[in-house]
Scaffold this motif. Structure first.
Motif, mmCIF file in Angstrom:
data_model
loop_
_atom_site.group_PDB
_atom_site.id
_atom_site.type_symbol
_atom_site.label_atom_id
_atom_site.label_comp_id
_atom_site.label_asym_id
_atom_site.label_seq_id
_atom_site.Cartn_x
_atom_site.Cartn_y
_atom_site.Cartn_z
ATOM 1 N N ARG A 106 0.832 -1.206 0.000
ATOM 2 C CA ARG A 106 0.000 0.000 0.000
ATOM 3 C C ARG A 106 0.865 1.254 0.000
ATOM 4 O O ARG A 106 0.560 2.235 -0.677
ATOM 5 N N GLU A 124 -7.348 5.011 -2.642
ATOM 6 C CA GLU A 124 -8.216 4.387 -1.643
ATOM 7 C C GLU A 124 -9.006 3.209 -2.204
ATOM 8 O O GLU A 124 -8.883 2.079 -1.701
ATOM 9 N N TYR A 125 -9.803 3.443 -3.257
ATOM 10 C CA TYR A 125 -10.706 2.394 -3.721
ATOM 11 C C TYR A 125 -9.955 1.181 -4.270
ATOM 12 O O TYR A 125 -10.268 0.032 -3.907
ATOM 13 N N ASN A 132 -8.011 -0.699 -1.480
ATOM 14 C CA ASN A 132 -8.923 -1.420 -0.586
ATOM 15 C C ASN A 132 -9.404 -2.723 -1.224
ATOM 16 O O ASN A 132 -9.550 -3.752 -0.541
ATOM 17 N N GLU A 147 -6.484 -5.191 -1.046
ATOM 18 C CA GLU A 147 -6.248 -5.656 0.321
ATOM 19 C C GLU A 147 -7.308 -6.678 0.745
ATOM 20 O O GLU A 147 -7.004 -7.669 1.418
ATOM 21 N N ALA A 148 -8.557 -6.449 0.335
ATOM 22 C CA ALA A 148 -9.612 -7.401 0.679
ATOM 23 C C ALA A 148 -9.349 -8.755 0.022
ATOM 24 O O ALA A 148 -9.590 -9.809 0.623
ATOM 25 N N LYS A 208 -6.593 -10.805 1.796
ATOM 26 C CA LYS A 208 -6.955 -11.380 3.086
ATOM 27 C C LYS A 208 -7.624 -12.747 2.951
ATOM 28 O O LYS A 208 -7.862 -13.429 3.955
#
Length: 297
Positions: free
Chosen positions: A153, A208-209, A212, A215-216, A219
Motif C-alpha cells: 500500500r 483508496e478504492y 482497498n 487488500e480485501a 486477506k
C-alpha cells in the motif's frame, strides 16, 4: 501533399473533429459496446478516416487507449468480449499502418503476459470449505516471501503491480489503472481543476478504492481465493477483476470529462483562427458579372 492539404480551408474542421473522435472512441471501447465487433470497428473507422483526411496525430492517443482496452478486456472473463477484441486487433494493425508503429512492442509483451496467465484454462468451481488460515513467516527455507500488504500500500498501485500474490489479469488492470489515474490527475491540474470533484474522484480511485479492493482480496486464503465461489458463483479473483474494471470505467469517465473541457478550449481557438485568418470566397455567379454600357441612339 496529403489529403488534408488538398481540403484547404476544411483542414481545421478535421482537426476539431479528431478531438471529438477521440472522446467517441474512448466512450465506445470502455463501454459495453467495446465487447462487440461493430462498436469497436465503427469507432476505429472514424479515427482512421480522420487520420487519412489530415489529422495524422489522432492515431497515437487512440492507440494508447487500445492498450488500456486490451488490458481491461483480454484478462479474466475475456470470452464474452471476443468479437470486440478481434476488432481491436484489426484496429491496432490499421493504426500502426497509419503511423503508430510503436504499438507493436507493448502489444507483443501484453500478448506474452496474456498467454502466461493460462487464458484457456477455466478453474472448476469448488464448494467453499472453511479453512483456518495458517500464519506464514516472512522468510522460510531461505526464500523471502512477497512484501506485506502495508508495504504494498505504501508503494502505491505500482507496488501492487509487482506483487506476485495477485493474479496476472488483476495486475494488468492495476497497471492500466495506475497509468490512467495519474494521467487524469496531471490533466486536471494542467486545466486548473485541482481541488475539483473530478480530481477528488481520480485521487480516491488511485489511493483508496483500488488499494482497498486489493487488500480485501489478499486477506482471502491463498488456496481458495481463485477457486472457491464467494457470491453468485464468483471467486475472489473474479470479484477483484470485476471491481478493478469498474474503477477503470470511473477513471475513463474523468478523462472523458477533462477531454470535453479541453475540447471547448480548442473549439474556441478554432473560431478565433477562422475569424482572424480565413479568406472570403468569391461568388462566381454574381461578383464576376461585367457591366454593359448601353449608349443612347
Amino acid at each position: 501533399m496529403d489529403l488534408g492539404d488538398l481540403l484547404g480551408p476544411l483542414g481545421w474542421m478535421v482537426q476539431v473533429a479528431a478531438a471529438f473522435a477521440i472522446a467517441f472512441f474512448a466512450q465506445t471501447v470502455f463501454s459495453p459496446q467495446g465487447r462487440t465487433f461493430a462498436g469497436v470497428a465503427r469507432a476505429s473507422a472514424v479515427i482512421a478516416l480522420l487520420a487519412v483526411l489530415g489529422a495524422a496525430w489522432v492515431v497515437h492517443p487512440a492507440a494508447g487507449m487500445l492498450l488500456g482496452f486490451f488490458g481491461s478486456r483480454a484478462f479474466g472473463k475475456w470470452r464474452g468480449a471476443q468479437p470486440g477484441l478481434l476488432a481491436g486487433l484489426l484496429a491496432a494493425a490499421v493504426f500502426m499502418a497509419l503511423g503508430a508503429g510503436w504499438l507493436i512492442f507493448p502489444l507483443f509483451f501484453m500478448g506474452m503476459a496474456w498467454l502466461a496467465s493460462s487464458p484457456f484454462r477455466e478453474p472448476a468451481p469448488e464448494r467453499a470449505v472453511p479453512v483456518a488460515p495458517v500464519p506464514l513467516p516472512q522468510q522460510a527455507g531461505g526464500v523471502i516471501l512477497t512484501k506485506s500488504p502495508a508495504a504494498a500500500r505504501e508503494a502505491g498501485l505500482g507496488g501492487y503491480v509487482r506483487d506476485e500474490r495477485l493474479p496476472a489479469d488483476a495486475r494488468a488492470q492495476l497497471a492500466a489503472l495506475n497509468l490512467r489515474s495519474q494521467e487524469a490527475l496531471d490533466l486536471l491540474r494542467a486545466q486548473g481543476q485541482a481541488g475539483s470533484e473530478a480530481e477528488y474522484v481520480a485521487r480516491a480511485i488511485r489511493e483508496e478504492y483500488a488499494p482497498n479492493a486489493v487488500e480485501a482480496y489478499l486477506k482471502l486464503p491463498r488456496t481458495l481465493a481463485d477457486s472457491a465461489p464467494l457470491q453468485d458463483g464468483k471467486t475472489g479473483r473474479a470479484l477483484l477483476v470485476e471491481q478493478l474494471e469498474l474503477l477503470l470505467d470511473g477513471v475513463q469517465d474523468v478523462l472523458n470529462s477533462a477531454l470535453q473541457s479541453g475540447g471547448q478550449e480548442l473549439l474556441t481557438h478554432g473560431r478565433f483562427l477562422r475569424d482572424r485568418f480565413a479568406k472570403p470566397t468569391l461568388d462566381l455567379g454574381s461578383d464576376l458579372r461585367v457591366p454593359v454600357e448601353v449608349k443612347p441612339r
